[in-house]
Design a protein around this motif. Structure first.
Motif, PDB file in Angstrom:
ATOM      1  N   CYS A 146      -2.421   4.271  -6.861  1.00 11.61           N
ATOM      2  CA  CYS A 146      -3.699   3.559  -6.995  1.00 11.61           C
ATOM      3  C   CYS A 146      -3.857   2.445  -5.971  1.00 11.61           C
ATOM      4  CB  CYS A 146      -3.804   2.981  -8.398  1.00 11.61           C
ATOM      5  SG  CYS A 146      -2.596   1.676  -8.660  1.00 11.61           S
ATOM      6  N   ASN A 190     -11.859   2.391  -9.527  1.00 10.37           N
ATOM      7  CA  ASN A 190     -11.429   3.641 -10.185  1.00 10.37           C
ATOM      8  C   ASN A 190     -10.539   4.461  -9.260  1.00 10.37           C
ATOM      9  OD1 ASN A 190     -13.430   4.219  -8.357  1.00 10.37           O
ATOM     10  ND2 ASN A 190     -14.311   5.875  -9.569  1.00 10.37           N
ATOM     11  N   SER A 191      -9.524   3.832  -8.704  1.00 13.88           N
ATOM     12  CA  SER A 191      -8.641   4.595  -7.807  1.00 13.88           C
ATOM     13  C   SER A 191      -7.817   5.608  -8.617  1.00 13.88           C
ATOM     14  CB  SER A 191      -7.727   3.659  -7.030  1.00 13.88           C
ATOM     15  OG  SER A 191      -7.283   2.635  -7.860  1.00 13.88           O
ATOM     16  N   SER A 247     -14.779  -3.176 -10.767  1.00 18.37           N
ATOM     17  CA  SER A 247     -13.619  -2.525 -11.389  1.00 18.37           C
ATOM     18  C   SER A 247     -13.366  -1.230 -10.627  1.00 18.37           C
ATOM     19  CB  SER A 247     -13.917  -2.232 -12.860  1.00 18.37           C
ATOM     20  OG  SER A 247     -12.802  -1.604 -13.451  1.00 18.37           O
ATOM     21  N   THR A 271     -11.219   4.044 -19.519  1.00 16.58           N
ATOM     22  CA  THR A 271     -11.446   2.673 -20.007  1.00 16.58           C
ATOM     23  C   THR A 271     -11.647   2.663 -21.522  1.00 16.58           C
ATOM     24  OG1 THR A 271     -12.503   2.188 -17.927  1.00 16.58           O
ATOM     25  CG2 THR A 271     -12.938   0.656 -19.716  1.00 16.58           C
ATOM     26  N   GLY A 289      -3.602  -2.604 -17.542  1.00 21.13           N
ATOM     27  CA  GLY A 289      -4.449  -3.376 -16.626  1.00 21.13           C
ATOM     28  C   GLY A 289      -4.740  -4.768 -17.172  1.00 21.13           C
ATOM     29  N   PRO A 291      -7.706  -3.652 -13.022  1.00 24.37           N
ATOM     30  CA  PRO A 291      -8.570  -2.934 -12.072  1.00 24.37           C
ATOM     31  C   PRO A 291      -9.700  -3.776 -11.478  1.00 24.37           C
ATOM     32  CG  PRO A 291      -9.109  -2.281 -14.320  1.00 24.37           C
ATOM     33  CD  PRO A 291      -7.937  -3.212 -14.425  1.00 24.37           C
ATOM     34  N   ALA A 324      -4.235  -1.098  -8.180  1.00 29.50           N
ATOM     35  CA  ALA A 324      -5.347  -1.304  -9.127  1.00 29.50           C
ATOM     36  C   ALA A 324      -4.865  -1.348 -10.574  1.00 29.50           C
ATOM     37  CB  ALA A 324      -6.391  -0.208  -8.953  1.00 29.50           C
ATOM     38  N   CYS A 325      -3.794  -0.613 -10.889  1.00 30.67           N
ATOM     39  CA  CYS A 325      -3.353  -0.549 -12.296  1.00 30.67           C
ATOM     40  C   CYS A 325      -2.745  -1.855 -12.791  1.00 30.67           C
ATOM     41  CB  CYS A 325      -2.400   0.610 -12.511  1.00 30.67           C
ATOM     42  SG  CYS A 325      -0.837   0.474 -11.619  1.00 30.67           S
TER      43      CYS A 325
END
Ligand code: FAD
Ligand code: FES
Length: 265
Positions: A221, A208-209, A206, A48, A88, A237, A232-233
């Protein structure tokens, strides 16, 4: 090549890198991330954008494995071969009213730019930071400047309230009329916070896959949200916590744990 301008230890096993990246810094918004590669044989990992300056971005890294371990050995003046981003969707920033931000462990770093931006939007900000011990805490000084109320929790009681952030969050949700909750941390913690806030206040997490390309092509993800497959991307996220299937996320995040990686160097 992206030059490391500054490196600093922030807490136990946690360090900060300031990396020269003017174009990314220009565009980055709270909630977004980058994917980096240390060199041409390196793995791609997402991190991040925890803060930024005019020509550089700030990354905060918890050393958990191969690439984060390699990053921890880099010094000021070293370079990273690839950095792509910002990736993201950015966080929804509005005047919600009273916002409670709950962060655990490394989640303290990604929640900071969101808290700062929400404060600039004139929200009342209640921040709950949780860490294993006082040695794992960082950026308290930055949060003091923006939070209307800052609550610190440590598992061993070495700083602030003893126990998990969920205990402090339960007390806050009982006392305050919250308009929004934002939670970033280990999936098990986000799941517990979502459980407490369900049917009470909209909660954003948020995720974090594990990511590979970061642009929606590889499927690494994928997460289940509201019964549907999301990436997720590109779809996150951030997601509505009450719709995320956390057990599926936790199970997918351990899928490589038993595989002995054959490294190419
Ligand atoms: C959008 C996003 C933003 C992130 N931001 C940050 C950040 O700002 N700072 C930070 O330190 N980390 C962040 N992460 C997590 C970080 O990407 C992983 O810790 C990193 O990829 C691990 O790489 P490694 O080679 O060091 O670990 P590996 O050697 O590959 O694995 C070591 C351990 O870490 C676990 N792991 C691997 N990838 C992830 C992952 N994506 N999430 C959780 N556990 C993982 C593995 O299951 C294994 O148990 C973020 C992840 C995402 C998806
Ligand atoms: S990381 Fe490949 S689809 Fe999201």
């Amino acid at each position: 090549m992206f030059k490391i301008l500054q490196k600093k230890k922030l807490a136990e096993n946690t360090f900060m890198l300031e990396v020269s990246a003017r174009k990314i810094a220009d565009k980055a918004k709270p909630g977004q991330f980058i994917i980096l590669r240390i060199d041409e044989k390196g793995e791609r990992i997402p991190l991040t954008i925890a803060d930024k300056k005019k020509n550089s971005i700030i990354l905060v890294i918890l050393n958990v494995g191969h690439t984060t371990g390699r990053l921890s050995k880099l010094k000021k003046g070293d370079t990273l071969s690839d950095l792509i981003g910002p990736l993201g969707n950015s966080s929804e920033l509005d005047k919600f009213g009273t916002v409670c931000l709950v962060a655990g462990g490394l989640g303290i770093a990604p929640i900071y730019p969101i808290a700062k931006a929400l404060k600039e939007k004139d929200n009342k900000i209640i921040v709950i930071l949780g860490a294993k011990t006082r040695k794992h805490l960082f950026w308290e000084d930055k949060f003091i400047k923006i939070a209307n109320k800052l609550i610190i929790c440590t598992e061993d009681g070495s700083k602030g309230t003893k126990g998990f952030v969920t205990k402090a969050f339960e007390a806050v949700i009982r006392k305050e009329k919250l308009n929004r909750v934002i939670c970033i941390g280990p999936p098990v913690m986000m799941k517990a916070v979502a459980h407490i806030s369900k049917q009470r206040v909209k909660t954003i997490v948020s995720l974090n896959s594990i990511m590979v390309d970061g642009i929606g092509m590889c499927g690494s993800c994928r997460v289940k949200v509201d019964g549907k497959i999301k990436f997720a991307c590109v779809d996150g996220p951030e997601f509505d916590a009450h719709k995320v299937e956390f057990d599926n996320l936790m199970q997918r995040n351990t899928r490589y744990d038993k595989i002995k990686h054959k490294r190419c160097y």
